[in-house]
Design a protein around this motif. Structure first.
Motif, PDB file in Angstrom:
ATOM      1  N   ASP A 186      68.866  93.145  22.514  1.00  0.00           N
ATOM      2  CA  ASP A 186      69.157  94.310  23.579  1.00  0.00           C
ATOM      3  C   ASP A 186      69.687  93.480  25.010  1.00  0.00           C
ATOM      4  O   ASP A 186      70.378  94.208  25.664  1.00  0.00           O
ATOM      5  CB  ASP A 186      67.872  95.119  23.725  1.00  0.00           C
ATOM      6  CG  ASP A 186      67.543  95.771  22.541  1.00  0.00           C
ATOM      7  OD1 ASP A 186      68.435  96.429  22.030  1.00  0.00           O
ATOM      8  OD2 ASP A 186      66.458  95.765  22.108  1.00  0.00           O
ATOM      9  N   VAL A 187      69.180  92.468  25.154  1.00  0.00           N
ATOM     10  CA  VAL A 187      69.607  91.884  26.516  1.00  0.00           C
ATOM     11  C   VAL A 187      69.511  90.180  26.350  1.00  0.00           C
ATOM     12  O   VAL A 187      68.921  89.807  25.212  1.00  0.00           O
ATOM     13  CB  VAL A 187      68.475  91.985  27.612  1.00  0.00           C
ATOM     14  CG1 VAL A 187      68.438  93.433  28.037  1.00  0.00           C
ATOM     15  CG2 VAL A 187      67.095  91.250  27.405  1.00  0.00           C
ATOM     16  N   LEU A 188      70.300  89.343  26.954  1.00  0.00           N
ATOM     17  CA  LEU A 188      70.414  88.054  26.862  1.00  0.00           C
ATOM     18  C   LEU A 188      69.995  87.155  28.101  1.00  0.00           C
ATOM     19  O   LEU A 188      70.231  87.735  29.285  1.00  0.00           O
ATOM     20  CB  LEU A 188      71.851  87.662  26.683  1.00  0.00           C
ATOM     21  CG  LEU A 188      72.203  86.100  26.766  1.00  0.00           C
ATOM     22  CD1 LEU A 188      71.622  85.385  25.446  1.00  0.00           C
ATOM     23  CD2 LEU A 188      73.451  85.943  26.568  1.00  0.00           C
ATOM     24  N   LEU A 212      74.671  89.880  21.074  1.00  0.00           N
ATOM     25  CA  LEU A 212      74.484  90.810  22.050  1.00  0.00           C
ATOM     26  C   LEU A 212      75.373  91.847  21.928  1.00  0.00           C
ATOM     27  O   LEU A 212      75.104  93.103  21.842  1.00  0.00           O
ATOM     28  CB  LEU A 212      74.553  90.010  23.336  1.00  0.00           C
ATOM     29  CG  LEU A 212      74.336  90.959  24.600  1.00  0.00           C
ATOM     30  CD1 LEU A 212      72.745  91.551  24.761  1.00  0.00           C
ATOM     31  CD2 LEU A 212      74.871  90.319  25.922  1.00  0.00           C
ATOM     32  N   LYS A 213      76.645  91.258  21.405  1.00  0.00           N
ATOM     33  CA  LYS A 213      77.928  92.347  21.131  1.00  0.00           C
ATOM     34  C   LYS A 213      77.649  93.304  20.159  1.00  0.00           C
ATOM     35  O   LYS A 213      78.041  94.402  20.066  1.00  0.00           O
ATOM     36  CB  LYS A 213      79.159  91.284  20.880  1.00  0.00           C
ATOM     37  CG  LYS A 213      79.438  90.714  22.109  1.00  0.00           C
ATOM     38  CD  LYS A 213      80.494  89.551  22.109  1.00  0.00           C
ATOM     39  CE  LYS A 213      81.786  90.176  21.269  1.00  0.00           C
ATOM     40  NZ  LYS A 213      82.763  89.089  21.119  1.00  0.00           N
ATOM     41  N   GLY A 225      67.076  88.177  23.650  1.00  0.00           N
ATOM     42  CA  GLY A 225      67.610  86.783  23.150  1.00  0.00           C
ATOM     43  C   GLY A 225      67.686  85.882  24.201  1.00  0.00           C
ATOM     44  O   GLY A 225      67.891  86.113  25.516  1.00  0.00           O
ATOM     45  N   MET A 226      67.292  84.571  23.891  1.00  0.00           N
ATOM     46  CA  MET A 226      67.222  83.594  24.641  1.00  0.00           C
ATOM     47  C   MET A 226      68.109  82.086  24.342  1.00  0.00           C
ATOM     48  O   MET A 226      67.847  82.026  23.252  1.00  0.00           O
ATOM     49  CB  MET A 226      65.881  82.977  24.987  1.00  0.00           C
ATOM     50  CG  MET A 226      65.047  84.379  25.806  1.00  0.00           C
ATOM     51  SD  MET A 226      63.310  83.790  25.944  1.00  0.00           S
ATOM     52  CE  MET A 226      62.635  84.376  24.454  1.00  0.00           C
ATOM     53  N   THR A 227      68.787  81.855  25.068  1.00  0.00           N
ATOM     54  CA  THR A 227      69.755  80.488  24.666  1.00  0.00           C
ATOM     55  C   THR A 227      68.736  79.336  25.154  1.00  0.00           C
ATOM     56  O   THR A 227      67.940  79.315  26.052  1.00  0.00           O
ATOM     57  CB  THR A 227      71.070  80.512  25.248  1.00  0.00           C
ATOM     58  OG1 THR A 227      70.864  80.599  26.551  1.00  0.00           O
ATOM     59  CG2 THR A 227      71.844  81.575  25.059  1.00  0.00           C
ATOM     60  N   ILE A 228      69.027  78.181  24.577  1.00  0.00           N
ATOM     61  CA  ILE A 228      68.168  77.064  24.655  1.00  0.00           C
ATOM     62  C   ILE A 228      68.903  76.140  26.177  1.00  0.00           C
ATOM     63  O   ILE A 228      68.072  75.490  26.517  1.00  0.00           O
ATOM     64  CB  ILE A 228      68.271  76.155  23.502  1.00  0.00           C
ATOM     65  CG1 ILE A 228      67.162  75.047  23.853  1.00  0.00           C
ATOM     66  CG2 ILE A 228      69.625  75.444  23.266  1.00  0.00           C
ATOM     67  CD1 ILE A 228      65.805  75.447  23.538  1.00  0.00           C
ATOM     68  N   LEU A 230      82.427  89.910  26.926  1.00  0.00           N
ATOM     69  CA  LEU A 230      82.096  91.184  26.873  1.00  0.00           C
ATOM     70  C   LEU A 230      82.937  92.403  27.584  1.00  0.00           C
ATOM     71  O   LEU A 230      83.899  91.797  28.451  1.00  0.00           O
ATOM     72  CB  LEU A 230      80.600  91.154  27.591  1.00  0.00           C
ATOM     73  CG  LEU A 230      79.606  90.235  26.850  1.00  0.00           C
ATOM     74  CD1 LEU A 230      78.418  90.503  27.876  1.00  0.00           C
ATOM     75  CD2 LEU A 230      79.103  90.933  25.560  1.00  0.00           C
ATOM     76  N   GLU A 231      82.767  93.711  27.599  1.00  0.00           N
ATOM     77  CA  GLU A 231      83.512  94.479  28.204  1.00  0.00           C
ATOM     78  C   GLU A 231      83.003  94.672  29.725  1.00  0.00           C
ATOM     79  O   GLU A 231      82.018  94.627  29.912  1.00  0.00           O
ATOM     80  CB  GLU A 231      83.249  95.938  27.629  1.00  0.00           C
ATOM     81  CG  GLU A 231      83.831  95.880  26.431  1.00  0.00           C
ATOM     82  CD  GLU A 231      83.762  97.421  25.685  1.00  0.00           C
ATOM     83  OE1 GLU A 231      83.227  98.465  26.483  1.00  0.00           O
ATOM     84  OE2 GLU A 231      83.770  97.339  24.441  1.00  0.00           O
TER      85      GLU A 231
END
Length: 349
Positions: free
Chosen positions: A117-119, A111-112, A10-13, A147-148
């Protein structure tokens, strides 16, 4: 292909007025990238198409409206907004900040839920994202809440890894933020990350002093003698391979850092200035210590070059590969350290 070969990244802009969209698209100009993993960008097809047209890029965009529509082998873009976004290159404004936060929040939720799988996050502007709904100084603090685990800013490259005792805090507040608990927690996080995420069984960690020349025995402040040194001695007594504290001014210049698996700096610029001098352009910002993997490039929004087509994607590409590498290392570590009775039970079936 098995699931491991289909790791979903996953990728944020990032800030849409910066270079985030440009470096993301440039990273996928080589279609062979799609053979290594499956990307999904949290933004909109209209926005990515605008970037592609602006820079003459040929990356083929596959628009989706939900994550169950992800197609392997495609450059997936999840539509977060329907309306066009008015890009204003290099400008700081609340609209850009709101989209950056929406992208981050959506990707973090995915992601949670293990929908990705990854960010990998593109750079954000701290001024534009700040609002009543988002009061965090950056990615690390937000992810630490969502996240934990206990987060640690960990700058990594092939030749150097630098963690921080304190990150985005004013220099005048640094000594007050450092205590025995913080020191032990951060070193514990680095140690665990080196073992689980990088496959180093007996990590060697160096620590830099708080004050110049480690305080010169109290002449330039007593923070090192009162707080840092006693904490390190306790950690060594517990079997940790810890060295220092070292005076920061000569530590990197004489290449002392090459003797260790990681360096712990007391504050932001003490660690990041030498890191970016040595590794800029191919370094990666990794948020260690959390339940999921997040990385980002080692640079900011690049407002000074936004819209000019001059941004280079190397650090973003490194961030992608680092995230995948850590994800796989964690899987290997879990398998190797799984309950041996369970392993034996499976073999007998």
């Amino acid at each position: 292909m098995n699931k491991e070969e289909n790791i979903k990244v996953g990728m944020t802009i990032g800030d849409p007025n910066g270079i985030g969209g440009e470096i993301i698209l440039k990273a996928f100009e080589d279609p062979r990238m799609l053979e290594l993993f499956t990307p999904v960008v949290f933004a909109s097809t209209k926005l990515l198409s605008y970037y592609a047209k602006s820079f003459g890029l040929k990356t083929k965009i596959h628009g989706i409206t939900s994550l169950d529509q992800i197609v392997h082998g495609k450059f997936n873009v999840l539509r977060l907004i329907k309306e066009p976004f008015n890009v204003q290159w290099g400008e700081v404004n609340s609209e850009a900040g709101a989209l950056a936060v929406k992208s981050l929040a959506s990707a973090t939720e995915a992601l949670k839920n293990n929908e990705i799988d990854v960010l990998v996050t593109a750079p954000i502007n701290k001024e534009s994202i700040h609002s009543e709904d988002f009061s965090f100084p950056g990615h690390t603090d937000y992810l630490n809440q969502e996240l934990e685990g206990e987060s640690l800013m960990f700058m990594v490259s092939n030749e150097l890894r630098v963690g921080l005792l304190t990150d985005h805090v004013p220099v005048k507040d640094v000594p007050a933020r450092i205590n025995a608990k913080v020191i032990k927690t951060k070193i514990g996080t680095i140690k665990e990350s080196l073992k689980k995420d990088f496959g180093i069984s007996k990590p060697r960690i160096a620590v830099l002093g708080i004050n110049p020349h480690v305080g010169d025995n109290g002449v330039i402040g007593t923070d090192d003698q009162d707080t840092l040194i006693p904490a390190l001695e306790e950690l060594r007594e517990d079997g940790n391979i810890i060295f220092g504290p070292y005076a920061a001014d000569s530590f990197f210049g004489n290449k002392k850092y090459q003797e260790f698996d990681a360096i712990l700096a007391s504050y932001h610029d003490q660690g990041l200035v030498p890191f970016k001098t040595i590794a800029f352009g191919h370094g990666v910002n990794y948020t260690a210590g959390l339940s999921h993997v997040r990385t980002s490039p080692d640079h900011g929004t690049g407002f000074d070059i936004a819209g000019k087509g001059e941004a280079h994607p190397e650090s973003f590409i490194a961030a992608i590969h680092t995230a995948i590498h850590i994800y796989r290392k964690r899987k290997e570590y879990d398998i190797l350290n799984e309950n041996p009775l369970k392993k034996l039970s499976r073999k007998r079936r």
